[in-house]
Design an enzyme around this catalytic site. Structure first.
Site, short mmCIF file in Angstrom:
data_model
loop_
_atom_site.label_atom_id
_atom_site.label_comp_id
_atom_site.label_asym_id
_atom_site.label_seq_id
_atom_site.Cartn_x
_atom_site.Cartn_y
_atom_site.Cartn_z
N ARG A 15 -27.07 -1.66 -30.82
CA ARG A 15 -28.08 -0.82 -30.13
C ARG A 15 -27.79 0.65 -30.42
O ARG A 15 -28.49 1.27 -31.20
CB ARG A 15 -28.09 -1.14 -28.62
CG ARG A 15 -29.34 -0.63 -27.92
CD ARG A 15 -29.28 0.85 -27.58
NE ARG A 15 -28.13 1.17 -26.74
CZ ARG A 15 -27.70 2.43 -26.56
NH1 ARG A 15 -28.32 3.45 -27.12
NH2 ARG A 15 -26.63 2.67 -25.82
N ASP A 16 -26.70 1.21 -29.87
CA ASP A 16 -26.40 2.63 -30.16
C ASP A 16 -26.18 2.79 -31.66
O ASP A 16 -26.56 3.80 -32.28
CB ASP A 16 -25.15 3.07 -29.39
CG ASP A 16 -25.22 4.53 -28.94
OD1 ASP A 16 -25.63 5.35 -29.76
OD2 ASP A 16 -24.86 4.85 -27.79
N HIS A 19 -28.88 3.95 -34.15
CA HIS A 19 -29.14 5.37 -34.46
C HIS A 19 -28.49 5.73 -35.80
O HIS A 19 -29.05 6.48 -36.59
CB HIS A 19 -28.51 6.29 -33.40
CG HIS A 19 -29.19 6.28 -32.06
ND1 HIS A 19 -30.49 6.70 -31.88
CD2 HIS A 19 -28.74 5.94 -30.83
CE1 HIS A 19 -30.81 6.62 -30.59
NE2 HIS A 19 -29.77 6.14 -29.94
N SER A 169 -23.42 11.04 -23.09
CA SER A 169 -24.35 10.97 -24.23
C SER A 169 -24.06 12.01 -25.29
O SER A 169 -24.32 11.78 -26.47
CB SER A 169 -25.78 11.21 -23.75
OG SER A 169 -26.08 10.44 -22.62
N HIS A 196 -19.44 5.02 -20.80
CA HIS A 196 -19.94 4.96 -22.18
C HIS A 196 -19.63 6.31 -22.82
O HIS A 196 -20.13 7.34 -22.38
CB HIS A 196 -21.45 4.70 -22.13
CG HIS A 196 -22.19 4.81 -23.42
ND1 HIS A 196 -22.58 3.71 -24.15
CD2 HIS A 196 -22.66 5.88 -24.11
CE1 HIS A 196 -23.26 4.10 -25.23
NE2 HIS A 196 -23.33 5.42 -25.22
N HIS A 198 -19.00 9.05 -26.24
CA HIS A 198 -19.29 9.40 -27.64
C HIS A 198 -18.16 10.27 -28.16
O HIS A 198 -17.53 11.01 -27.42
CB HIS A 198 -20.65 10.11 -27.76
CG HIS A 198 -21.79 9.14 -27.79
ND1 HIS A 198 -22.28 8.60 -28.96
CD2 HIS A 198 -22.52 8.59 -26.79
CE1 HIS A 198 -23.27 7.76 -28.68
NE2 HIS A 198 -23.44 7.73 -27.36
N TYR A 287 -27.54 15.89 -26.75
CA TYR A 287 -27.76 14.45 -26.89
C TYR A 287 -27.36 13.94 -28.28
O TYR A 287 -27.91 14.43 -29.29
CB TYR A 287 -29.27 14.26 -26.73
CG TYR A 287 -29.71 13.06 -25.97
CD1 TYR A 287 -29.05 12.65 -24.85
CD2 TYR A 287 -30.84 12.37 -26.38
CE1 TYR A 287 -29.49 11.56 -24.14
CE2 TYR A 287 -31.29 11.28 -25.68
CZ TYR A 287 -30.61 10.89 -24.56
OH TYR A 287 -31.04 9.81 -23.86
C1 LIG Z 1 -31.64 7.43 -26.28
C2 LIG Z 1 -30.85 6.45 -25.52
C3 LIG Z 1 -29.40 6.82 -25.65
O1 LIG Z 1 -28.99 6.63 -26.99
C4 LIG Z 1 -28.60 6.02 -24.66
C5 LIG Z 1 -27.17 6.27 -24.91
O2 LIG Z 1 -26.49 5.46 -25.49
C6 LIG Z 1 -26.57 7.55 -24.50
O3 LIG Z 1 -27.21 8.33 -23.77
O4 LIG Z 1 -25.44 7.80 -24.95
MN LIG Z 2 -24.81 6.36 -26.49
#
Ligand SMILES: CC[C@H](O)CC(=O)C(=O)O
Ligand SMILES: [Mn+2]
Length: 342
Positions: A15-16, A19, A169, A196, A198, A287
């Site tokens: 899913r992620d 991107h 995010s 979650h 990054h 983001y």
């Molecule tokens: C656009 C949704 C986003 O990628 C959700 C997510 O994984 C995040 O905010 O890190």
């Molecule tokens: Mn993400």
């Protein structure tokens, strides 16, 4: 195969990670990877467009394959893992959530900006009604003070969320800031707490461990870091580290390593690393999923993508405002032209 787990990992590469490959997953790739993740005993596997159900569009990037086909493919090969879907109200609809449940998704993660939990009420209620395990996903968690985050998490819990996630995010949070957030949530909500991360500031692993030490039990990881920006906390590394710490994930480390090396690495056009652009995402608090859009806009207007990202950070642009990326790029290009003319 049931096992006592201290930490429940949700694998987000399908899913992620979408991107990172401009939403080009094929049914064959998803089938192979989901099957291997299931065999490695990963408990949750998220499958959707990178921006969640319904994300395939000109604004967010067109998927190569209809996500429902990808979800169906993953469900068909999972013997123990539950397939999860992400939904951002406004991008995905109730109809798509119902379709995902009908074809076998077992977990719904309803995502909103960190100050907008109220828009998740109906979707969380529907997910519960459909019998799905339900997660409230508070994105861009660095943009709200701790008290606000707690207030919003409580709202999601009151709508029925079983778990509430702190979502970094932008990969902008520092370990101490993660600690404060998770600790405050632990003191105020009874739902499970998730994190979650990054890796834009190279802190995804440190932040994940800080979250776990403060009591988060639901953790996202991504094989080979596959995710927006510099990617997410690397699942196979996390499994190894937690094993060394005596924390049980139930996941087979060697199987994770093998699938990372043999199935996921070959999909990547370039390794997922911290580039100057992804570093700026974390530094400016932007983001992570804006990265590819900013790169495209920079190319189109002949400017530096970092200038776009820094400006987006100053303007506190949030998910759903992707159209601002081109506007900001056009403004920067115009200013540049003017200064050359003078
Ligand atoms: C656009 C949704 C986003 O990628 C959700 C997510 O994984 C995040 O905010 O890190
Ligand atoms: Mn993400």
């Amino acid at each position: 195969m049931t096992q006592q787990r201290d930490i429940h990992i949700t694998e987000v590469a399908l899913r992620d990670g979408s991107h990172a490959i401009a939403h080009q997953y094929t049914v064959e790739q998803v089938t192979r990877i989901a099957k291997a993740l299931d065999q490695a005993n990963v408990p949750y596997i998220e499958v959707s467009h990178g921006d969640g159900l319904g994300g395939s569009s000109l604004q967010y990037g067109l998927s190569r394959t209809n996500e429902l086909e990808l979800i169906e493919a993953a469900v068909s090969v999972c013997k123990q893992a539950k397939v999860a879907v992400l939904l951002l109200p406004g991008i995905g609809t109730m109809k798509e959530l119902k379709q995902a449940a009908r074809i076998g998704a077992k977990m719904a993660r309803i995502a909103t900006h960190v100050t907008e939990a109220d828009v998740s009420a109906q979707h969380i209620a529907l997910a519960k009604e459909l019998g799905l395990e339900t997660v409230g996903f508070l994105m861009m968690a660095h943009m709200a003070p701790v008290e606000k985050l707690v207030e919003q998490a409580k709202l999601m819990e009151s709508y029925g969320a079983d778990t509430v996630y702190v979502v970094d995010s932008a990969g902008a949070l520092l370990p101490q800031e993660v600690r404060e957030r998770i600790r405050a949530l632990r003191q105020s909500v009874s739902a499970n707490i998730g994190f979650h991360g990054h890796n834009n500031l190279s802190l995804a692993m440190a932040n994940t461990l800080a979250a776990i030490e403060e009591g988060a039990t639901r953790i996202d990881g991504s094989v080979r870091c596959l995710g927006a920006g510099a990617g997410n906390t690397q699942t196979e590394v996390l499994v190894a580290v937690l094993d060394r710490m005596g924390i049980e994930t139930g996941i087979d480390l060697y199987k994770m390593m093998d699938l990372a090396e043999e199935m996921v690495a070959p999909i990547l056009q370039a390794p997922q690393e911290i580039t100057r652009d992804s570093l700026v995402l974390g530094y400016a608090g932007v983001y992570s999923s804006f990265l590819l859009h900013a790169r495209r806009a920079a190319k189109k207007f002949g400017i530096d993508s970092r200038d776009i990202l820094v400006e987006l950070g100053k303007r506190k642009v949030v998910g759903g405002q992707e159209d601002m990326i081109v506007d900001v790029a056009a403004e920067i290009a115009k200013k540049k032209l003017k200064s050359v003319a003078h």
